[in-house]
Design a protein around this motif. Sequence first.
Motif, PDB file in Angstrom:
ATOM      1  N   ASP A 158     -54.735  47.170  24.014  1.00  0.00           N
ATOM      2  CA  ASP A 158     -53.437  47.832  23.801  1.00  0.00           C
ATOM      3  C   ASP A 158     -52.719  47.779  22.417  1.00  0.00           C
ATOM      4  N   ARG A 159     -53.382  46.482  21.953  1.00  0.00           N
ATOM      5  CA  ARG A 159     -52.906  46.716  20.421  1.00  0.00           C
ATOM      6  C   ARG A 159     -54.178  47.786  19.491  1.00  0.00           C
ATOM      7  N   ALA A 160     -55.192  47.970  20.003  1.00  0.00           N
ATOM      8  CA  ALA A 160     -56.122  48.649  19.440  1.00  0.00           C
ATOM      9  C   ALA A 160     -55.936  50.023  19.645  1.00  0.00           C
ATOM     10  N   VAL A 161     -55.354  50.419  20.687  1.00  0.00           N
ATOM     11  CA  VAL A 161     -54.970  51.984  20.762  1.00  0.00           C
ATOM     12  C   VAL A 161     -53.933  52.626  19.723  1.00  0.00           C
ATOM     13  N   PRO A 162     -52.998  51.952  19.658  1.00  0.00           N
ATOM     14  CA  PRO A 162     -51.976  52.514  18.532  1.00  0.00           C
ATOM     15  C   PRO A 162     -52.433  52.495  17.015  1.00  0.00           C
ATOM     16  N   ALA A 163     -53.362  51.333  16.667  1.00  0.00           N
ATOM     17  CA  ALA A 163     -53.821  51.349  15.415  1.00  0.00           C
ATOM     18  C   ALA A 163     -55.078  52.409  15.411  1.00  0.00           C
ATOM     19  N   ALA A 164     -55.600  52.709  16.259  1.00  0.00           N
ATOM     20  CA  ALA A 164     -56.770  53.803  16.114  1.00  0.00           C
ATOM     21  C   ALA A 164     -55.958  55.119  16.149  1.00  0.00           C
ATOM     22  N   GLY A 165     -54.944  55.314  16.742  1.00  0.00           N
ATOM     23  CA  GLY A 165     -54.039  56.271  16.697  1.00  0.00           C
ATOM     24  C   GLY A 165     -53.157  56.638  15.320  1.00  0.00           C
ATOM     25  N   ALA A 166     -53.080  55.487  14.658  1.00  0.00           N
ATOM     26  CA  ALA A 166     -52.345  55.561  13.157  1.00  0.00           C
ATOM     27  C   ALA A 166     -53.416  56.276  12.152  1.00  0.00           C
ATOM     28  N   ALA A 167     -54.664  55.817  12.487  1.00  0.00           N
ATOM     29  CA  ALA A 167     -55.632  56.050  11.626  1.00  0.00           C
ATOM     30  C   ALA A 167     -56.216  57.598  11.951  1.00  0.00           C
ATOM     31  N   TRP A 168     -56.015  57.868  13.155  1.00  0.00           N
ATOM     32  CA  TRP A 168     -56.784  59.503  13.665  1.00  0.00           C
ATOM     33  C   TRP A 168     -55.327  59.885  14.286  1.00  0.00           C
ATOM     34  N   PRO A 169     -54.873  60.799  13.624  1.00  0.00           N
ATOM     35  CA  PRO A 169     -53.710  61.484  14.194  1.00  0.00           C
ATOM     36  C   PRO A 169     -53.999  62.801  14.935  1.00  0.00           C
ATOM     37  N   GLY A 170     -55.356  63.301  15.119  1.00  0.00           N
ATOM     38  CA  GLY A 170     -55.729  64.205  15.735  1.00  0.00           C
ATOM     39  C   GLY A 170     -55.548  63.997  17.481  1.00  0.00           C
ATOM     40  N   PRO A 171     -55.769  64.959  18.095  1.00  0.00           N
ATOM     41  CA  PRO A 171     -55.612  64.657  19.688  1.00  0.00           C
ATOM     42  C   PRO A 171     -56.582  63.749  20.237  1.00  0.00           C
ATOM     43  N   TRP A 172     -56.146  63.142  21.025  1.00  0.00           N
ATOM     44  CA  TRP A 172     -56.949  62.285  21.926  1.00  0.00           C
ATOM     45  C   TRP A 172     -56.163  61.683  22.903  1.00  0.00           C
ATOM     46  N   ALA A 173     -56.892  60.993  23.954  1.00  0.00           N
ATOM     47  CA  ALA A 173     -56.015  60.549  25.167  1.00  0.00           C
ATOM     48  C   ALA A 173     -55.229  59.486  24.870  1.00  0.00           C
ATOM     49  N   ARG A 174     -55.298  58.554  23.895  1.00  0.00           N
ATOM     50  CA  ARG A 174     -54.693  57.519  23.427  1.00  0.00           C
ATOM     51  C   ARG A 174     -54.632  56.340  24.581  1.00  0.00           C
ATOM     52  N   ARG A 175     -55.684  56.374  25.359  1.00  0.00           N
ATOM     53  CA  ARG A 175     -55.971  55.260  25.949  1.00  0.00           C
ATOM     54  C   ARG A 175     -57.453  54.880  26.196  1.00  0.00           C
ATOM     55  N   VAL A 176     -57.810  53.722  26.625  1.00  0.00           N
ATOM     56  CA  VAL A 176     -59.392  53.406  26.675  1.00  0.00           C
ATOM     57  C   VAL A 176     -59.710  52.491  27.900  1.00  0.00           C
ATOM     58  N   VAL A 177     -60.698  52.680  28.255  1.00  0.00           N
ATOM     59  CA  VAL A 177     -61.558  51.827  29.290  1.00  0.00           C
ATOM     60  C   VAL A 177     -62.415  50.983  28.855  1.00  0.00           C
ATOM     61  N   VAL A 178     -62.150  49.684  29.116  1.00  0.00           N
ATOM     62  CA  VAL A 178     -63.260  48.758  28.781  1.00  0.00           C
ATOM     63  C   VAL A 178     -63.724  48.094  29.643  1.00  0.00           C
ATOM     64  N   LEU A 179     -65.269  47.964  29.573  1.00  0.00           N
ATOM     65  CA  LEU A 179     -65.737  47.253  30.581  1.00  0.00           C
ATOM     66  C   LEU A 179     -66.422  45.858  30.151  1.00  0.00           C
ATOM     67  N   VAL A 180     -66.142  44.781  30.962  1.00  0.00           N
ATOM     68  CA  VAL A 180     -66.493  43.615  30.639  1.00  0.00           C
ATOM     69  C   VAL A 180     -67.768  42.876  31.479  1.00  0.00           C
ATOM     70  N   PRO A 181     -69.060  43.116  31.526  1.00  0.00           N
ATOM     71  CA  PRO A 181     -69.986  42.567  32.351  1.00  0.00           C
ATOM     72  C   PRO A 181     -69.963  41.140  32.269  1.00  0.00           C
ATOM     73  N   ALA A 182     -70.930  40.510  33.086  1.00  0.00           N
ATOM     74  CA  ALA A 182     -70.983  39.136  33.176  1.00  0.00           C
ATOM     75  C   ALA A 182     -71.684  38.437  32.050  1.00  0.00           C
ATOM     76  N   THR A 183     -72.707  39.015  31.849  1.00  0.00           N
ATOM     77  CA  THR A 183     -73.720  38.483  30.619  1.00  0.00           C
ATOM     78  C   THR A 183     -74.267  39.432  29.927  1.00  0.00           C
ATOM     79  N   LEU A 184     -74.790  39.182  28.722  1.00  0.00           N
ATOM     80  CA  LEU A 184     -75.414  40.018  27.740  1.00  0.00           C
ATOM     81  C   LEU A 184     -76.521  40.967  28.681  1.00  0.00           C
ATOM     82  N   ASN A 185     -77.446  40.333  29.443  1.00  0.00           N
ATOM     83  CA  ASN A 185     -78.270  41.131  30.266  1.00  0.00           C
ATOM     84  C   ASN A 185     -77.844  42.022  31.111  1.00  0.00           C
ATOM     85  N   ALA A 186     -76.584  41.835  31.650  1.00  0.00           N
ATOM     86  CA  ALA A 186     -75.728  42.719  32.488  1.00  0.00           C
ATOM     87  C   ALA A 186     -75.302  44.008  31.657  1.00  0.00           C
ATOM     88  N   MET A 187     -74.755  43.594  30.156  1.00  0.00           N
ATOM     89  CA  MET A 187     -74.282  44.580  29.586  1.00  0.00           C
ATOM     90  C   MET A 187     -75.627  45.577  29.307  1.00  0.00           C
TER      91      MET A 187
END
Length: 374
Positions: A158-187
């Motif tokens: 939630d803090r990353a989205v406005p920071a990215a938006g401040a750097a990139w003023p162009g159009p984008w969704a201004r939201r992000v999906v984050v996947l957190v798997p159980a392990t490195l192998n699962a990633m």
Amino acid sequence: MNAARRALVRLLAPALCLLVAVAGCAAPAPPVDAQVRRAVADWAAAPPARLAGIPLEGWTYEVTSVRREGARAHAHAELRYRLAGYDSAPTGSARELLLARNGGGPTWRVIAEWSAQGAPSQLWDQPEPVAVVRGAHSLVLGVGQSRQTLSEIAAEADRAVPAAGAAWPGPWARRVVVLVPATLNAMAELLGRPADTYRGLGAVTTGATGGGPAPADRVVVNPEGYAELSQAGRQIVLTHETTHVATRTATTARTPQWLSEGFADWAAYRQSPLGPTEAAPTLARAVRLGDLPAALPADAAFAFGGDRDATARAYEGAWLACRLVAARWGDAALVRLYELVGREPLPAALDQALGTDLPTLTGAWQQALREELG
């Protein structure tokens, strides 16, 4: 056939049809392919309970082939779905489905599903249930992680989205999906590459480039590498990856890696108190030893799984190149360069955005490395 025999046939035809029906000679059953496709459609209409809580919509399978083996059948299909409120178009992957005759009767039912050979897996293919945490600008889906961990990642996203938006003023969704798997192998299974490719990394971003909207950019966290980072390091990593999501529509095969990776780091470090020698320690050591880069980092230098020091120098040099452009020509000029270079050759983009050429930019960058790192 004379007229009398033709008349007799016409009279007997209804009786013959009735006799066939009474004898049980009904129309032939649909072919196995059609039955299997119907069963897969039924499966899509009622996704497994383990997907409950994930905001899915448009969940469909396009069956591309069917193979029958006795009382079982195998279907190869393309899964398509959206995450409601996050994906601009359907995404998915190739899947294999196993079917069996329903109660031994003539119809079929799906009894198992998995990712097709060579295709990346889905998060819900992992053995544990998927937990869902919604942030103000983020959706975090995790497996084998505590609710607290996922909530902390959502807050960082939630803090990353406005920071990215401040750097990139162009159009984008201004939201992000984050996947957190159980392990490195699962990633690695989610990304379809060996685990060693991502060892030591905090996160990566998925999604196709090509100058159009990417339907499903995902930030995929390496739970092992991410856990080793400080709070500040996690924020920098998530802001970097979220910036890739923000700039996706402007990123094409023309975009040099030093600009795409350097811009993402520039966005991530803008609010950081770290100076060049602290944020670029590997390149600083090299410069102090007299190993000044002869050119801006080549695309190959950013490949995962190679020499870690060389990769670190490439990322650090790319960040300092974008930092230089923003300091000398302005933030808007850096954004303009990024937009232009996705559509036309780098020399033309440099001329239009900065009024300079590649040798001049490279020389200025080398001088900055000497002054700030030497």
